[in-house]
Write an enzyme that holds these catalytic residues in place. Structure first.
Site, PDB file in Angstrom:
ATOM      1  N   GLY A   1       0.810  -1.170  -0.124  1.00 44.47           N
ATOM      2  CA  GLY A   1      -0.213   0.340  -0.142  1.00 44.47           C
ATOM      3  C   GLY A   1       0.654   1.261   0.231  1.00 44.47           C
ATOM      4  O   GLY A   1       1.678   1.198   0.669  1.00 44.47           O
TER       5      GLY A   1
ATOM      6  N   ASP B   1     -10.427  10.053   6.864  1.00 49.60           N
ATOM      7  CA  ASP B   1      -9.925   9.692   6.255  1.00 49.60           C
ATOM      8  C   ASP B   1     -10.719   8.263   6.010  1.00 49.60           C
ATOM      9  O   ASP B   1      -9.685   7.165   5.730  1.00 49.60           O
ATOM     10  CB  ASP B   1      -8.931   9.862   6.739  1.00 49.60           C
ATOM     11  CG  ASP B   1      -7.629  10.198   4.731  1.00 49.60           C
ATOM     12  OD1 ASP B   1      -9.060   9.950   3.735  1.00 49.60           O
ATOM     13  OD2 ASP B   1      -6.640   9.364   4.709  1.00 49.60           O
TER      14      ASP B   1
END
Ligand SMILES: *[C@@H]1O[C@H](CO)[C@@H](O)[C@H](O)[C@H]1NC(C)=O
Ligand SMILES: *[C@@H]1O[C@H](CO)[C@@H](O)[C@H](O)[C@H]1NC(C)=O
Ligand SMILES: *[C@@H]1O[C@H](CO)[C@@H](O)[C@H](O)[C@H]1NC(C)=O
Ligand SMILES: *[C@@H]1O[C@H](CO)[C@@H](O)[C@H](O)[C@H]1NC(C)=O
Ligand SMILES: *[C@@H]1O[C@H](CO)[C@@H](O)[C@H](O)[C@H]1NC(C)=O
Ligand SMILES: *[C@@H]1O[C@H](CO)[C@@H](O)[C@H](O)[C@H]1NC(C)=O
Ligand SMILES: *[C@@H]1O[C@H](CO)[C@@H](O)[C@H](O)[C@H]1NC(C)=O
Length: 807
Positions: free
Chosen positions: A511, A629
């Site tokens: 990621g 987020d």
């Protein structure tokens, strides 16, 4: 046009700029904007006219040899052309002389430490004086800009009083074998009694009975100016002095950031004590309070941590204004104010002090930041409810915070350049150090009230200074983690991490995000695989915040949250180690064509899990946490397809919410998921997470590559698009083709309704996360009921298989 002035060094013509906004409450007598190195007038992006200084350098042979104009080779995206792209470079002492009216002035110096042809900016060290005050000494704009958080440009703001018949002389002096530079200079008049030159004379040194006379001999440097509970307020939106106010989010200690009530309709009633120019209305209309739950509020301090230069006194101004309609009487919201852990004010009652709702008031204090190394230390500002007289609410409030450095007795405001090296410290020395600190506080506490004790205090400070210098030579950076005493997570060495990630091998990256890369790895001695998140140096503010976050994260254990296993902070690294989630991100399963599409019921269960994780953060965790987020990449799936919310608590370290980032960038950066209320009304609440979760719900329903492509060219985003379809009752047409015909109509109706409600424009109208959990469970039930019926209809042949499994 005012004056033409010839000086021995420099000839300067200047013009007093027309007031920009006629509506500004204060009109400065002088407002000079000098674009150094520019040959003509230029207009900055905010519409202000800057006068070039280059025309006049040829007027004097001395100035010609000691200075020249230069143009930066490269324009960083964060930097505006005016005044940053041109610079004046000085090889010798150089003085600008500004003929201004008497009284206090803001002096702002603008620096863009970047590449200039033929110059190495890293070798630029210089001093700046203004009249008889030293503002900067052996200053390196390059080093200051390179320090975390990295900045493209630097604005230094000072307050200097100019006496009758005097001018404001600003002198640049390069250090030996070096050069000085400046990109812009701004001089603005201000009301006589705004900061220095106090009308009620004196300000108490917190913890003592000593009062500072902040008269016209005091020069100030602005360290912080925060619009607490709100966003940035740009210079042209100030009250006429062109001050910039920043949001306070980056300075809040830990995850306990309370809530940010905003009363746009409130009327701010300025007073003689708090005149209309004190702070813009929006500063008083936005605020930060502790939150609705008394039991939580009584257990924490709402705290701001602001790094400041050591060895100076600081003027701390706190702005207050009760605008929430429910607070109108004394003894409703009463709280204590702590500065550097000492009581600055017991039982502050804003209504009692100001006289009513909507009436602003401010309080000034002076605090001392002892000498020491490292050259910066944290200044703590904390508020905590007072229960002494049983007020109606257990809560506290702050609207604005300004912190100014005061000049030393020799007239200097200059601090050393930031330190870059790191020295290790032995635990023993660390212990001694903290003992000294405790003793120091005890002595200050004991000095209350007696004149001789003031002498003791200063002797003590002097002794402490010498003593600390010795100790702190070895303690530049604290290497003893407060966690080693047994917080529920492990410490890993950098060697462990390097082995596990094959020296941060790119092939192991699973990621990439704003915080840094995430690697998959296997740490020796652990039975399971881990995800290793290496925070990049740009994405954190510092060690303190890192510890706070770890402390908090390690306390959060919940089935629908990714657990923190450990951390590593060797060599200044900030690395977090999490459980590895075998099935990756939800996004991957929604958009990646190589994956087998998830059946509808499983998607519902994943949504319910993620909603539970968020609900836990919002209401059940030790401290209320807003994720900030929420998106499909932050919902991970374990081997049993249980949804786990990740990346919570880190958002404050992330670049997205940095106070200085213009709002347009923020919106772009979090494309599609951002609560519109956040950028319109500058408030971030749990309901912002709910909004983002609404987007997630629509993605779960509709996401397929086609949607993704469409999203790229349509600015309204998935949310806006899906909402339109709901409105036009065409939602069936845009759901993931794989799901066509497999969702029970009543389930689809409820699901779309939940998503629609989450996406309401007004936060108050959105459901809470716990409501969302309830409604999603209901939707799942509807689906199951429908499938059960279906199964019965299909009969024995297919027996108990569900619709999902049939196809
Ligand atoms: C620069 O701007 C001022 C107004 O601030 C104006 O009076 C002056 O004429 C301008 N100078 C030039 C060279 O354009
Ligand atoms: C600086 O201080 C000196 C005396 O120490 C004084 O004569 C001079 O006027 C001061 N300069 C300014 C600009 O105030
Ligand atoms: C100026 O600062 C730099 C680095 O901070 C230091 O190396 C240098 O010795 C200093 N020079 C003077 C004259 O103090
Ligand atoms: C400061 O104030 C005093 C008295 O009000 C005055 O005499 C003096 O000129 C002022 N000094 C400056 C630098 O403005
Ligand atoms: C205030 O207290 C906190 C926690 O006890 C401590 O970490 C911090 O260093 C203290 N701050 C100051 C300025 O003494
Ligand atoms: C709040 O801060 C004060 C001063 O540092 C400290 O004495 C007190 O224990 C803190 N309270 C909580 C609940 O952290
Ligand atoms: C600031 O400087 C002036 C003159 O240089 C001095 O008189 C005054 O005491 C200084 N202020 C402080 C707080 O040391």
């Amino acid at each position: 046009m005012q004056t033409i002035l010839v000086s021995t060094v420099f000839l300067l013509i200047f013009f007093s700029a027309a007031p920009l906004t006629n509506s500004a409450p204060y009109t400065p007598t002088d407002h000079i904007l000098l674009n150094c190195g520019a040959s003509s007038n230029t207009t900055s992006l905010d519409g202000q006219n800057w006068v070039g200084d280059a025309d006049y350098k040829y007027s004097s042979s001395i100035s010609k040899s000691s200075s020249f104009a230069s143009i930066a080779s490269y324009q960083e995206p964060s930097v505006t052309e005016v005044p940053y792209m041109t610079a004046r470079i000085f090889h010798g002492k150089f003085t600008y002389k500004f003929p201004v009216s008497p009284g206090p002035k803001f002096l702002r110096l603008y620096f863009y430490p970047n590449e200039y042809p033929g110059l190495d900016i890293t070798t630029s060290f210089f001093s700046v004086t203004a009249n008889n005050y030293t503002l900067l000494h052996n200053f390196s704009a390059y080093l200051v800009a390179a320090t975390n958080p990295q900045k493209g440009f630097i604005i230094k703001e000072f307050v200097v009083t100019v006496s009758n018949n005097k001018m404001l002389h600003v002198t640049f002096s390069p250090s030996p074998y070096s050069f000085a530079f400046v990109n812009g200079i701004e001089v603005v008049s201000m009301p006589t009694h705004l900061y220095a030159g106090q009308k009620y004379g004196s300000v108490r040194l917190v913890g003592t009975n000593y009062f500072f006379e902040l008269d016209n001999t005091t020069a100030l440097e602005t360290a912080y100016r925060l619009n607490v509970g709100g966003g940035d307020v740009s210079n042209i939106d100030d009250t006429g002095m062109f001050r910039t106010w920043h949001g306070d989010m980056d300075y809040i200690f830990g995850a306990a950031s309370g809530v940010a009530p905003f009363e746009p309709e409130a009327t701010i009633k300025y007073t003689l004590a708090t005149p209309i120019y004190t702070a813009p209305q929006v500063v008083y209309k936005t605020s930060r309070t502790m939150g609705p739950t008394a039991s939580i509020n009584s257990n924490y301090n709402l705290t701001w941590v602001c790094p400041v230069d050591s060895g100076f006194y600081y003027l701390v101004r706190l702005h207050f204004c009760e605008t929430q309609p429910e607070v109108t009487m004394p003894n409703q919201r009463v709280f204590n104010i702590f500065l550097n852990n000492q009581t600055a004010e017991a039982s502050m009652d804003v209504i009692a002090v100001s006289g009513g709702n909507g009436v602003p008031v401010y309080r000034d204090y002076v605090v001392w930041a002892p000498h020491g190394s490292p050259s910066t230390q944290d200044l703590w500002v904390a508020i905590h409810p007072s229960t002494k007289n049983h007020p109606e609410f257990i809560d506290a409030i702050l609207n604005g915070l300004e912190i100014f450095k005061l000049n030393k007795t020799d007239g200097s405001l200059a601090a050393p350049n930031p330190e870059v090296e790191v020295v290790h410290i032995s635990p023993l020395l660390e212990q001694k150090h903290s003992k000294t600190r405790r003793k120091f506080k005890a002595v200050i506490g004991a000095t209350m009230g007696s004149a001789t004790s003031l002498f003791l205090l200063f002797s003590y400070i002097f002794w402490q200074k010498k003593h600390l210098l010795l100790i702190q030579k070895f303690s530049q950076r604290r290497k003893v983690s407060p966690l080693s005493k047994g917080i529920g997570c492990k410490h890993f060495s950098l060697a462990d991490i390097l082995t596990a990630t094959n020296n941060f091998d790119d092939a192991l990256v699973i990621g990439r995000g704003g915080f840094g890369n995430v690697y998959k790895g296997h740490i020796q001695g652990l039975q399971y695989e881990v995800a290793i998140k290496r925070l990049n140096s740009m994405s954190h503010q510092g060690e303190n915040e890192f510890w706070t976050e770890i402390e908090m994260l390690s306390q959060l254990r919940y089935i629908n949250l990714v657990s923190l296993i450990g951390y590593c902070n060797d060599n200044n690294e900030m690395i977090l180690v999490y459980d590895y989630m075998v099935n990756g991100t939800l996004r991957d399963h929604l958009y990646n064509n190589d994956k087998i599409p998830l059946p509808w019921k499983q998607r519902l269960q994943i949504c319910i899990g993620a909603a539970r994780g968020l609900d836990y953060l919002h209401s059940s965790a030790v401290q209320r946490i807003i994720h900030r987020d929420v998106k499909t990449t932050n919902i991970l799936l374990d081997e049993k397809w249980v949804a786990k919310v990740s990346d919570f608590g880190l958002s404050k370290m992330g670049p997205i919410f940095m106070a200085n980032v213009p709002i347009t960038t923020m919106v772009k950066g979090t494309f599609g998921y951002m609560d519109p209320e956040y950028y319109r009304r500058l408030q971030l609440t749990e309901k912002s997470d709910v909004y983002s979760f609404g987007v997630v719900l629509f993605e779960v329903l509709c996401a397929r590559p086609a949607v993704d492509i469409k999203l790229e060219d349509e600015q309204i985003g998935l949310a806006g698009w899906a909402l339109k379809c709901v409105e036009n009752e065409t939602i069936e047409q845009i759901i993931d083709p794989y799901l066509q015909g497999k969702i029970a109509p009543e389930c689809l109706r409820v699901f779309a309704e939940i998503a629609e409600n989450c996406l309401r424009e007004v936060g108050l109208e959105r459901p809470t996360m716990s409501d969302v959990v309830g409604m999603l469970e209901f939707a799942l039930q509807l689906q199951e009921t429908a499938e059960a019926k279906q199964t019965v209809q299909v009969g024995d042949r297919i027996q108990a298989r569900t619709i999902d499994e049939v196809v």
